[in-house]
Scaffold this motif. Structure first.
Motif, PDB file in Angstrom:
ATOM      1  N   VAL A 169       0.832  -1.208   0.000  1.00 43.28           N
ATOM      2  CA  VAL A 169       0.000   0.000   0.000  1.00 43.28           C
ATOM      3  C   VAL A 169       0.866   1.257   0.000  1.00 43.28           C
ATOM      4  CG1 VAL A 169      -1.893   1.206   1.169  1.00 43.28           C
ATOM      5  CG2 VAL A 169      -1.822  -1.277   1.179  1.00 43.28           C
ATOM      6  N   GLU A 188      -7.617   3.081   1.614  1.00 45.39           N
ATOM      7  CA  GLU A 188      -6.658   1.972   1.600  1.00 45.39           C
ATOM      8  C   GLU A 188      -5.631   2.140   2.718  1.00 45.39           C
ATOM      9  OE1 GLU A 188      -8.402   2.339  -2.451  1.00 45.39           O
ATOM     10  OE2 GLU A 188      -7.545   3.743  -1.026  1.00 45.39           O
ATOM     11  N   ALA A 241      -3.423   4.299  -4.363  1.00 47.65           N
ATOM     12  CA  ALA A 241      -4.133   4.082  -3.099  1.00 47.65           C
ATOM     13  C   ALA A 241      -4.425   5.420  -2.427  1.00 47.65           C
ATOM     14  CB  ALA A 241      -3.304   3.205  -2.162  1.00 47.65           C
TER      15      ALA A 241
END
Length: 652
Positions: free
Chosen positions: A616, A629, A625
């Motif tokens: 991420v 997220e 992201a």
């Protein structure tokens, strides 16, 4: 969510306190608990939902202007203000780079660029995740909390003809206390009453009742299942068995495993690094991105900060070890630190003592052989000398003398020769009682030992004249065979037997249990030499299991020292790294399985946290992201790691 660990630390990210031992656990008052835990989150959630509905469904344009800022600020403050205050207090203490700092900068930055709903959402789910993790931690701690709450508040002591309820700390050794049916024993004592039945689960982990008769020892924490019993206190409260268990658990967290030590050091370095990386992510693209927009790159930097919180690592790893210690304690096994949970997984060689470890240590005299010209009272003199020793063999000889109506005299100038026997004066006679080595040391010739080779033989001499030998037998513990089989299944390559008993007795037991090798006639210093030789072998990690005073040096020398705590000596228990409270050798393999399960969970958490966060982080830096997220990478992974950590309590 580092503050999840506040049940035993002020904060995991409060680096100045990261290595302190946990304080005594106390239950949280239930008053308004639900509201204080969930009230702010519920309020913020309702405000956030109403704002989103007004902005995106009813298209109220004011939500993008000053009224929207005010609305979302009101939604933010109940969950965000406590975090900001904690971050400020940490900065005043000189600890800048905490989770509070990261979350505060990220959410305030989101407000600054007009991402009001996301700022509220990040802090809201951060707070919800923190609360959920607190619940998970509480469940993981229930076994240990139950142990810590087992210490009775009062002892009913007999004083001047009255029964007075006092604090257990105020009861002196030698005083008599009474324990009613259903009550927990407050102090270690010996039975004054003829007999009683007790539940020893708090001490041994086994709930099967045990019976104690007059002069039998009863330990603090046991529950009286019978009628009222009287006990004579033999140890002060601070030295009672239950207090020692409490102390061992309280101190366990201060001895940390290598992964835990690494993660704590890593977090202290990692957090400031990612903070400066986020600053770089916001500013440096200006020099090579053609259509550089500060707002876009600042948003990516804020996402990067949220993702980078090392919460899952810093919380779930200590909790994994703490869960392992709790699971072990429920099985009657005490680990004196998470480092030993880690180290026991590397053990591939186990060395065991015989008496009290593999055998019951309950000896009985089988036969008595007198020499051709013994002293008339040689057996009584030997029993008199042994009457002052707590060794199981000494108790067997003394008991036999009483059964055969032999008089027991008061010995003088008693001297215990470690691993050999006793010498002293009884009724003006010089008496020597012990093995053949002790006899040779005193210039006394013994008779042949060819008979009863698998039994223990104690020789007796009076006034430097050999008088005879006492043949004593011990019984193998019920689960000893199972213990050896279980150790083989856990991957132990070699199992050795070290014993101070005769080599013939030792070899007979080695053959019966199918051990790799055994050494008998060992003095304490010879056990140390043998263990040192084993440890010098390449790729060998050695655990020693013993229970006696003479096992203290080898327990200290072994990579992992394991003591039989039920009947073991105080020295052995204090020296050991792991204590088997049940005196069952089969628990050794259980301890190893708990260690391996704990280590597996810890490394699963490390892999999961690093893997998800790294993924991420890359997506966030690339603009793929967003804050949602980031919330998952922080709150979600931390919660998953903690739920994974508490699994161990369901398997043991």
């Amino acid at each position: 969510m580092l503050t999840t660990e506040k049940t035993y630390k002020d904060s995991c990210c409060d680096n100045s306190r990261a290595d302190e031992a946990p304080r005594e656990l106390k239950p949280t008052p239930p008053r308004n608990e639900f509201f204080s835990t969930w009230g702010p989150s519920i309020f913020s959630f309702v405000m956030l939902v109403l704002g989103l509905v007004g902005e995106y469904f009813f298209h109220i344009s004011q939500f993008s202007d000053l009224p929207g800022l005010a609305w979302y600020a009101v939604a933010y403050l109940p969950v965000g203000l406590p975090v900001l205050v904690k971050g400020w207090k940490s900065i005043l203490k000189g600890d800048v780079f905490t989770e509070f700092f990261l979350m505060g900068i990220a959410t305030l930055g989101a407000f600054a660029i007009g991402e009001y709903p996301e700022a509220v959402a990040v802090m809201l789910f951060y707070t919800i995740g923190e609360s959920l993790q607190h619940k998970a931690v509480s469940r993981a701690r229930k076994n240990i909390q139950a142990l810590l709450d087992m210490r009775p508040d009062l002892a009913h002591v007999h004083r001047k003809g009255n029964v007075i309820p006092v604090s257990p700390e105020a009861v002196a050794v030698g005083e008599t206390i009474e324990v009613k049916a259903g009550e927990r024993v407050p102090l270690d004592g010996i039975m004054v009453t003829e007999h009683g039945s007790f539940n020893p689960a708090a001490i041994t982990g086994e709930s099967r009742p045990i019976t104690r008769r007059k002069e039998g020892e009863v330990l603090a924490g046991m529950i009286n299942l019978d009628s009222l019993v009287l006990l004579k206190v033999i140890r002060p409260f601070q030295e009672s068995s239950l207090s020692k268990i409490f102390k061992a658990i309280q101190e366990a967290a201060s001895r940390k495993a290598k992964p835990e030590q690494f993660i704590r050091k890593f977090a202290r370095i990692y957090t400031p690094i990612v903070t400066f990386m986020a600053i770089g992510l916001a500013l440096l693209p200006y020099f090579w991105v053609d259509d550089y927009q500060f707002r876009e790159w600042l948003y990516r930097a804020l996402v990067f900060l949220v993702i980078s919180c090392p919460c899952a690592l810093v919380i779930s790893i200590p909790l994994g070890y703490f869960g392992g210690i709790g699971a072990a304690s429920r099985n009657g096994i005490l680990f004196k630190g998470s480092n030993y949970l880690d180290l026991i997984t590397k053990v591939n060689t186990v060395v065991m003592d015989k008496t009290g470890t593999l055998t019951k240590g309950v000896f009985e005299v089988q036969k008595v052989h007198a020499s051709d010209t013994p002293h008339a009272d040689w057996l009584a003199l030997a029993a008199s000398l042994e009457s002052k020793s707590s060794h199981p063999i000494a108790k067997a000889i003394t008991s036999f003398a009483k059964k055969t109506n032999k008089p027991v005299f008061l010995p003088q100038k008693l001297q215990e020769v470690s691993g050999k026997g006793l010498t002293g004066l009884v009724e003006g006679h010089k008496v020597v009682v012990g093995n053949a080595v002790l006899m040779r040391d005193n210039g006394i010739h013994t008779e042949s030992e060819t008979d009863h080779e698998s039994s223990t033989i104690i020789h007796v001499a009076v006034d430097e004249k050999y008088c005879g030998r006492i043949i004593i037998a011990d019984e193998i513990k019920q689960d000893t065979q199972q213990a050896i089989g279980d150790l083989r299944k856990t991957g132990i390559k070699s199992i050795f037997l070290f014993s101070g008993d005769r080599d013939a007795v030792t070899q007979a037991l080695v053959k019966e249990l199918k051990l790799d090798k055994g050494y008998g006639d060992l003095l304490p210093e010879q056990k140390v030499a043998r263990l040192e030789a084993l440890k010098r072998a390449k790729d060998r990690t050695v655990a020693f299991v013993g229970d006696g005073i003479n096992d203290g040096p080898v327990l200290a020398l072994a990579d992992v020292g394991i003591a039989m705590g039920g009947m073991g000596s105080d020295l052995a228990i204090e020296t050991a790294d792991v204590v088997i409270q049940t005196d069952q050798p089969s628990k050794i393999a259980v301890a190893m399985r708990i260690g391996k399960a704990t280590k597996a969970i810890v490394w699963q958490n490390i892999s999961m946290a690093f893997g998800v966060k790294l993924l991420v982080l890359v997506l966030g830096a690339g603009g793929i992201a967003g804050m949602w997220e980031a919330v998952f990478a922080d709150v979600g992974v931390a919660l998953l790691a903690i739920l994974n950590a508490v699994r161990i309590n369901k398997h043991f």
